[in-house]
Design an enzyme around this catalytic site. Structure first.
Site, PDB file in Angstrom:
ATOM      1  N   GLN B 195       3.829  13.536   8.297  1.00  0.00           N
ATOM      2  CA  GLN B 195       3.859  14.066   6.937  1.00  0.00           C
ATOM      3  C   GLN B 195       3.930  15.583   7.053  1.00  0.00           C
ATOM      4  OE1 GLN B 195       3.642  11.643   4.099  1.00  0.00           O
ATOM      5  NE2 GLN B 195       4.359  10.567   5.921  1.00  0.00           N
ATOM      6  N   GLY B 236       0.264  10.096  -4.736  1.00  0.00           N
ATOM      7  CA  GLY B 236       0.946   9.864  -3.460  1.00  0.00           C
ATOM      8  C   GLY B 236       1.850  11.014  -3.051  1.00  0.00           C
ATOM      9  N   HIS B 237       2.333  10.940  -1.844  1.00  0.00           N
ATOM     10  CA  HIS B 237       3.164  12.020  -1.291  1.00  0.00           C
ATOM     11  C   HIS B 237       4.472  12.194  -2.064  1.00  0.00           C
ATOM     12  CE1 HIS B 237       4.639   8.986   2.031  1.00  0.00           C
ATOM     13  NE2 HIS B 237       4.677   8.445   0.843  1.00  0.00           N
ATOM     14  N   ASN B 238       4.832  13.451  -2.229  1.00  0.00           N
ATOM     15  CA  ASN B 238       6.090  13.840  -2.886  1.00  0.00           C
ATOM     16  C   ASN B 238       6.147  13.508  -4.367  1.00  0.00           C
ATOM     17  OD1 ASN B 238       7.063  13.056   0.216  1.00  0.00           O
ATOM     18  ND2 ASN B 238       7.746  15.013  -0.608  1.00  0.00           N
ATOM     19  N   SER B 256       6.675   9.698  -4.223  1.00  0.00           N
ATOM     20  CA  SER B 256       8.032  10.092  -4.626  1.00  0.00           C
ATOM     21  C   SER B 256       8.338   9.796  -6.085  1.00  0.00           C
ATOM     22  CB  SER B 256       9.081   9.416  -3.730  1.00  0.00           C
ATOM     23  OG  SER B 256       8.888   9.814  -2.399  1.00  0.00           O
TER      24      SER B 256
END
Lengths: 336, 336, 336
Positions: B195, B236-238, B256
Site C-alpha cells: 500500500q 477503505g483505501h483510495n 476505491s
C-alpha cells in the site's frame, strides 16, 4: 530502478517491447507517467488502457496487443503487480533496538534482534522472537508470545497470554485477548463468566486497524495460518477461523463460531454464535448469517438501496406479504 | 456572563424580552434554570417549551410569542444555538509546550507554538505547524504533516506520510494511514499488495473516536475540506470523500469508492467498493449500497424491526415470493 | 485445588458422586480431563455429555443421572459454572503502585491503594478512588473520576470530566467522553455544536474493547448500574441506558435515545436517534430500529443469508412487490 527484463524475470512473465526500459515506481493507469509501471486487472479500468502514459503496463496475454507502451505479460496481472510493487517498494524497518522509554517487566525473553519503539510496555514473561518489531505505544501484557519477524505497527494491545505466529503484521488500535462477552443472569443481575482461554494466532496473519479478537471463555480463540483480517472486525470468544480465510472490514462474528478454510467474508457481514461455516464459503457484503452453512459457495442477504420513497412503499408491501399471500390463496380457492 | 443583547448581537438575532438579562450557560428545555439559555429546533421537543424554566430560549420567528421567558429569535435556532454554546463554552487548550516524556525522532519541524502532551511519540521528518496540539499517548510515524490549529485529542495514530489540514479535530483511538486491505491470491495463498499511497485530509475536518482511514494502494485516500466523520467509521483505501460531506457512526466504505460533496450518510450504512456516489446524496441509517448512485436525493434500504414472531412469518413469505409470483401468473393465465 | 463438596457449597448446589473428588480447573465437555470440571447449559452440547472425560460436570437436576462421572446439581448450571470458574480462577491484579513513567498533572486525588501502570497519563483534577487499577498506556484527561475497585485494562481513554462508578471493568481501546457528533449546517458549511455534557457510568459496568461512548451535547450520556457492553459498540451523545441492560458487539446507537432496564440487544443492531426503548426489550442480531418500542418483548429485522443466486431472484421479486400487489388487486376486481 529496475529494467522491465528484471521485473518480468522476478514474476516469471514476459516483456513485450523494450526489455531495457527502466521504471521507478508503480501508478494507476490514469495517473502513471513514463517512468512508472501500471497494471490492468479489474475490467472496470479497461477504458483507461489506451490513454495511459505509463512506461509499462502489466496485462494478461489477451491484452498484450492493446498496451500503448511496453507490456509485461502475466496470467494473473494482479498477483504480478503485487510482487512488482513489493520489489519497487521494499519494506524498510528501522532496527533501533529497545528505546529508552520502554518499560519491560521481569522474566522476559527478548531476542537481541528485536526492536521495541518508544512508550511501549512489555509485561512479565513476554517472549519476543527474532526480528520482532514492536512499534510505539504498544502494550503487551504478561506472558504474551510474538513469533519471528512479526511486526506490531503502533498502539497495539495484546492481553495476557496471547500468542502470535511468525511474519504477522498487526495494525494500530488492534486489541487481541480482551475478555469475551461472557455473562450469566443470576436472578436479574448479570455476573461475569471468567474468560480463562486465550488467543492463538497462526503464521502469516495480517490484522487491520482497530480489529478486536476476544480471548476464549474456556478453550482458545484460534486464527489459522495465512488469515487476512481487515479493519474494525470483531471476533468473539472461541471463534475458530480456518487457514487462508479473508475477512473484510466491519464484520462481526459472535462467539463459538467456526469458520472454514479459504472463506471470503464481505464487509459488514454478521455471523451469529455457535455456527459452523464450511470451507470455501463466500459471503457478500452485509450478509446476515443466523444458521450454519454446510456447503461451499456464495451466500448473500440484504436488499440494496433504493430511492427513499420507493423504499417506503416496498417496506409497506413487505409487511403486507402475509395478507397478499392470503388473498392469492383465496382467489385460487374460488377458481377451483 | 453574557446579556441577551450581546448574545443576540453575536448571532445576528433579535431579543424579545429583557435585553439586559444575563445567562451563564446552556441547557435543554427540560432541565434549564433561570440563569440558562435553551433552544427549540427539533419539533419533538416543542412540548417542553411552555413549561421550561430557562431564562431565555432561542426560537424561530413563528414561536416568538410562545416562549414563557425571554426569547432570542433566529431563522435557524440550531445554528444560533451552536454559536451561542461556543460563545459560552470557549475551547480552552492548555498550551504546555512539549512534555518531557515525549519522544521525538530526527529531522522534525515543530513550530515553537506547538503543544505535545505526555507519552506521545513523534517519528522522523514530522512537520507540526503553528498551534498544533498533540494530546497524550499519540503516535505520529515518519513524515506525518499536521496543519495549523489542528488538535489530536489523545491516543491517535497517524501512520507514515499522512497529511492533515488546518483546524482539524481528531478524537481518541483514530487510526489514519494503516495499510489498506490489499491482497492477491497466489495459488491458494494470499499475498500482500503493498500500500504505497498515503492519506490526505483537508481543512476543517473532524474525525470521531476509533474511526479508521486506510492509506491508498497506489494513489492517496482523500478526505475533502469540511468533512465531518463520526465514530467507528471504516474508510477503505483510495476512497475519496467530497467537501462538506458528513458521515454518521459505524459506516463502512470499501475501497476505491468516490463520494460526492455535501452528502449525508446515515449511521451503519455500508458502501461497496469502486462505486461513484453523486453530490448531495443522503443515505438513511443502515442502507446497503452495492451500485453507484448518479442522482442526488435520498436513498434507503433495510426493513425496520418488527416483533420477532411477525418477523419470522414475513421472512418465510419473503422466501416464497418466487412461488407467490408464479401462482399469480398462473391465475392470470387462467383468467384469460 | 477444591473438593466437589467445597465447590457445591460455594454455589449452593448438590454433589452426586464423590464429595472428596478434587478438581483444579474448568474445561469444556469435549476437552476436559479427569482433574477438570465442566458444565452443560446450552442444549447444543448435550451430545458431548455421555463421552466427556471430565472429573465432574455441573448439570441441571433433570440430567443428574446422565453424567458419566461426578455431578454438581444446580438449577442454573451456567450461573453455577460462572461462580465456580471464578473460584478456580481468581482475578489476580498486581498492586504495584504508580509506575515511574506515569505522568500525573496537578490537583489529583489518588488513593494510596491505587495502581497506575507504565506510560499512563493522568490529567489535572483526576480522582481515583480506593483500589483503582489503571493499566498501561491509559489516558485520563482532566477531572475524570474513577470509583473504587474499577480497573482499566490498558490503552483506555477517558476524556474530560468522565465519571465511572465502582467495580467497573474497562477493556483496551475503549474511548469514553469523546465529543458527540453535533454539527449544524450554516449556509452549506457544517459548524460544530459544542458538546458540553459529560458521561456518567454507573457501578458494576463492563465495557468491551474499542467501544466508544460519546459525551452529551448538553446533558450527560448515562450508563446505568450493572450494564454490560461488548466490543466495538458505538453509543451516541445523550443516550441513556437503563440498569442491567446488556448489549452485544458492533451495536450502534444514535444520539438521544433512551434504552430501558433489563434489555438485551443483539450484535450488529442499529438504533436511530431520539427513540425510547421500553424495559425488557430484546433485539435479535442486526435488527434495525427506526421507531420507539413501547412494549417489552423480542423484536427483529433482517433477512438471513441465502445462496447468492436465490438472493438475486428474491431481491428482484421484492422490488416487484408493488406490481404484484396491483396484479392481485386486478384479479380480485375481475372476480367480483
Amino acid at each position: 530502478m529496475w529494467t522491465l527484463a528484471e521485473i518480468a524475470d522476478h514474476i516469471g512473465g514476459d516483456v513485450v517491447g523494450d526489455r531495457d526500459y527502466v521504471v521507478n515506481s508503480v501508478a494507476t493507469l490514469q495517473s502513471a507517467k513514463a517512468d512508472q509501471i501500471s497494471f490492468l486487472s479489474n475490467t472496470k479500468y479497461r477504458k483507461y488502457l489506451a490513454e495511459t502514459s505509463a512506461g509499462a503496463v502489466i496485462v494478461s496475454p489477451s491484452l498484450s496487443g492493446n498496451v500503448p507502451s511496453n507490456a509485461i505479460i502475466s496470467h494473473d496481472p494482479y498477483v504480478a503487480y503485487a510482487k512488482i510493487a513489493l520489489l519497487l517498494n521494499p519494506v524498510v524497518i528501522k532496527k533501533t533496538g529497545i528505546h529508552s522509554s520502554v518499560s519491560i517487566d521481569e522474566n522476559c525473553q527478548i531476542d537481541p534482534s528485536v526492536t521495541i519503539n518508544a512508550q511501549s510496555v512489555i509485561g512479565a514473561g513476554v517472549i519476543l522472537e527474532k526480528n520482532v518489531v514492536i512499534g510505539p505505544g504498544c502494550v503487551l501484557l504478561d506472558d504474551v508470545r510474538v513469533g519471528e519477524n512479526t511486526r506490531l505497527v503502533a498502539n497495539v494491545t495484546l492481553c495476557d497470554g496471547v500468542s502470535i505466529g511468525q511474519r504477522g503484521l498487526i495494525h494500530p488500535g488492534v486489541v487481541i485477548g480482551a475478555d469475551g462477552f461472557g455473562i450469566a443472569n443470576d436472578k436479574g443481575k448479570w455476573i461475569k463468566v471468567p474468560q480463562v482461554g486465550s488467543v492463538k494466532i497462526g503464521n502469516d496473519v495480517e490484522i487491520g486497524a482497530n480489529t478486536t479478537i476476544d480471548r476464549g471463555a474456556i478453550d482458545d480463540t484460534t486464527i489459522g495460518d495465512g488469515v487476512k483480517l481487515d479493519n474494525q472486525i470483531q471476533i468473539g470468544h472461541n471463534t475458530i477461523i480456518g487457514e487462508h480465510t479473508v475477512i473484510a472490514g466491519c464484520v462481526g462474528i459472535a462467539g463459538s463460531t467456526t469458520i472454514g478454510k479459504n472463506c471470503a467474508i464481505g464487509g459488514g457481514a454478521g455471523l451469529g454464535g455457535h455456527l459452523e461455516i464450511a470451507d470455501g464459503v463466500q459471503l457478500t457484503g452485509m450478509t446476515m448469517v443466523t444458521k450454519s452453512i454446510t456447503q461451499s459457495g456464495s451466500y448473500s442477504s440484504g436488499i440494496p438501496a433504493e430511492p427513499t420513497q420507493v423504499w417506503h412503499k416496498n417496506v409497506i408491501r413487505y409487511r403486507q406479504l402475509e395478507k397478499l399471500s392470503e388473498r392469492v390463496k383465496q382467489i385460487e380457492s374460488q377458481q377451483k
